[in-house]
Design an enzyme around this catalytic site. Structure first.
Site, PDB file in Angstrom:
ATOM      1  N   HIS A  32       0.925  -1.336  -0.101  1.00  0.00           N
ATOM      2  CA  HIS A  32      -0.006   0.076   0.133  1.00  0.00           C
ATOM      3  C   HIS A  32       0.901   1.104  -0.106  1.00  0.00           C
ATOM      4  O   HIS A  32       2.093   1.168  -0.023  1.00  0.00           O
ATOM      5  CB  HIS A  32      -0.870   0.092   1.223  1.00  0.00           C
ATOM      6  CG  HIS A  32      -0.323  -0.274   2.757  1.00  0.00           C
ATOM      7  ND1 HIS A  32       0.514   0.641   3.019  1.00  0.00           N
ATOM      8  CD2 HIS A  32      -0.210  -1.356   3.370  1.00  0.00           C
ATOM      9  CE1 HIS A  32       1.079   0.014   4.107  1.00  0.00           C
ATOM     10  NE2 HIS A  32       0.391  -1.186   4.424  1.00  0.00           N
ATOM     11  N   HIS A  35       4.127   1.297   2.111  1.00  0.00           N
ATOM     12  CA  HIS A  35       5.505   0.540   1.668  1.00  0.00           C
ATOM     13  C   HIS A  35       5.766   1.290   0.632  1.00  0.00           C
ATOM     14  O   HIS A  35       7.029   1.456   0.554  1.00  0.00           O
ATOM     15  CB  HIS A  35       4.921  -0.602   1.067  1.00  0.00           C
ATOM     16  CG  HIS A  35       4.270  -1.728   2.225  1.00  0.00           C
ATOM     17  ND1 HIS A  35       3.074  -2.075   1.750  1.00  0.00           N
ATOM     18  CD2 HIS A  35       4.708  -2.081   3.175  1.00  0.00           C
ATOM     19  CE1 HIS A  35       2.828  -2.970   3.013  1.00  0.00           C
ATOM     20  NE2 HIS A  35       3.986  -3.143   3.884  1.00  0.00           N
ATOM     21  N   ASP A 148       4.490   0.694  12.871  1.00  0.00           N
ATOM     22  CA  ASP A 148       5.242  -0.297  13.625  1.00  0.00           C
ATOM     23  C   ASP A 148       6.446  -0.156  14.373  1.00  0.00           C
ATOM     24  O   ASP A 148       7.469  -0.413  14.127  1.00  0.00           O
ATOM     25  CB  ASP A 148       5.560  -1.874  12.762  1.00  0.00           C
ATOM     26  CG  ASP A 148       4.163  -2.235  12.034  1.00  0.00           C
ATOM     27  OD1 ASP A 148       3.421  -2.689  12.705  1.00  0.00           O
ATOM     28  OD2 ASP A 148       4.285  -2.251  10.895  1.00  0.00           O
ATOM     29  N   ARG A 185      -3.512  -5.076   6.950  1.00  0.00           N
ATOM     30  CA  ARG A 185      -4.916  -5.685   7.667  1.00  0.00           C
ATOM     31  C   ARG A 185      -6.175  -4.985   7.554  1.00  0.00           C
ATOM     32  O   ARG A 185      -7.160  -5.548   7.758  1.00  0.00           O
ATOM     33  CB  ARG A 185      -4.304  -6.188   8.962  1.00  0.00           C
ATOM     34  CG  ARG A 185      -3.344  -7.233   9.213  1.00  0.00           C
ATOM     35  CD  ARG A 185      -3.134  -7.517  10.809  1.00  0.00           C
ATOM     36  NE  ARG A 185      -2.519  -8.715  10.817  1.00  0.00           N
ATOM     37  CZ  ARG A 185      -1.058  -8.751  11.078  1.00  0.00           C
ATOM     38  NH1 ARG A 185      -0.448  -7.693  11.197  1.00  0.00           N
ATOM     39  NH2 ARG A 185      -0.738  -9.952  11.198  1.00  0.00           N
TER      40      ARG A 185
END
Ligand code: PAF
Length: 278
Positions: A32, A35, A148, A185
């Protein structure tokens, strides 16, 4: 596309011999904009860009979503090529973990709270695969997303502790127009859940406002976040933490930077988000 560690490593060594710098974007695919923002930065900063696509089985717990994790290899390849990725490294699990594979990287304290507490063994799996990928790709710089945040800190610590010769860049979270942090997700969310999840970022923005206005009362900040998230029917808070971004220890009132990090369960989906307030 390169499928074997041997070929990938030969290509990287050849490019290093030509004095080319290598930027590396490790991913699990389902690419997406988050990235792609890493790829774009790597393209600007490095001569050669390698992107890996590997859904790493050993970072998923036994009851997690390894099997149903979204996989779109053709679309990923198209997107990567469009962004000018030079090499896509896409090994199969038995190539990365052949029979009799035995050695793992065990991260320490930074990995024990937050997602590490909710997902036992997760960061051991992440560190092991990232160490393997670093050895295979031999990048000069690796690019990770701030979403993250704990993962990026754990990887940075691994690089330091194990004297790995790789630079790390952490780039800002890329968000949907309504504020939802981009994540592979997100596609698991049904329509009602998707409508509600922007509440996560809304709550973080409120926390940021409070801190910027001088509030250092962590109880009050958490309460504000909780109140906002609890307006959503399908969003269940897993944790809300205010931490020192370097140590991931609870903030001290003298800290200059606050990491506000939240995790929530929305149906079967676990979402995380964070902001850093300085
Ligand atoms: O962030 C991810 O997509 C993964 O954890 C990573 C870094 C590619 C390791 O499998």
């Amino acid at each position: 596309m390169i499928k074997t560690p041997g070929t990938m490593n030969s290509v990287s060594r050849m490019r290093h011999k030509e004095n080319k710098s290598i930027g590396f974007v490790p991913t699990m695919g389902c690419l997406h904009e988050g990235h792609l923002s890493l790829v774009r930065k790597a393209k600007v900063e490095c001569d050669v860009v390698v992107l890996s696509i590997f859904v790493n089985p050993i970072q998923f717990g036994p009851r997690e979503d390894f099997k149903r994790y979204p996989r779109y290899p053709s679309k990923d390849k198209m997107l990567a090529r469009r962004e000018g990725v030079d090499y896509i490294f896409m090994p199969a699990p038995p190539v990365m973990y052949p029979e009799n594979f035995q050695t793992c990287v065990l991260p320490g304290k930074l990995s024990s709270g937050l997602s590490g507490a909710a997902r036992p063994g997760h960061f051991k799996g992440v560190c092991t695969v990232v160490a393997k990928l670093f050895n295979i790709v031999e990048p000069d710089t690796a690019y990770f997303g701030q979403k993250d945040f704990q993962q990026a800190q754990v990887v940075k610590q691994m690089i330091k502790d194990l004297n790995m010769n790789v630079g790390v860049k952490i780039l800002p979270i890329v968000r949907e127009p309504d504020g939802l942090a981009m994540s592979s997700r997100n596609r698991y969310l049904n329509d009602s859940e998707r409508k509600e999840v922007p509440v996560l970022y809304e709550s973080l923005r409120e926390a940021k406002r409070l801190i910027r206005d001088g509030c250092r009362n962590t109880g009050k900040i958490k309460k504000t976040i909780k109140k906002t998230i609890n307006t959503a029917k399908y969003v269940n808070i897993e944790y809300i933490k205010l931490l020192n971004p370097d140590t991931l220890e609870p903030v001290d009132k003298n800290d200059k930077k606050f990491l506000v990090v939240i995790a929530a369960r929305v149906g079967k989906v676990r979402l995380i988000d964070n902001v850093i307030v300085s």
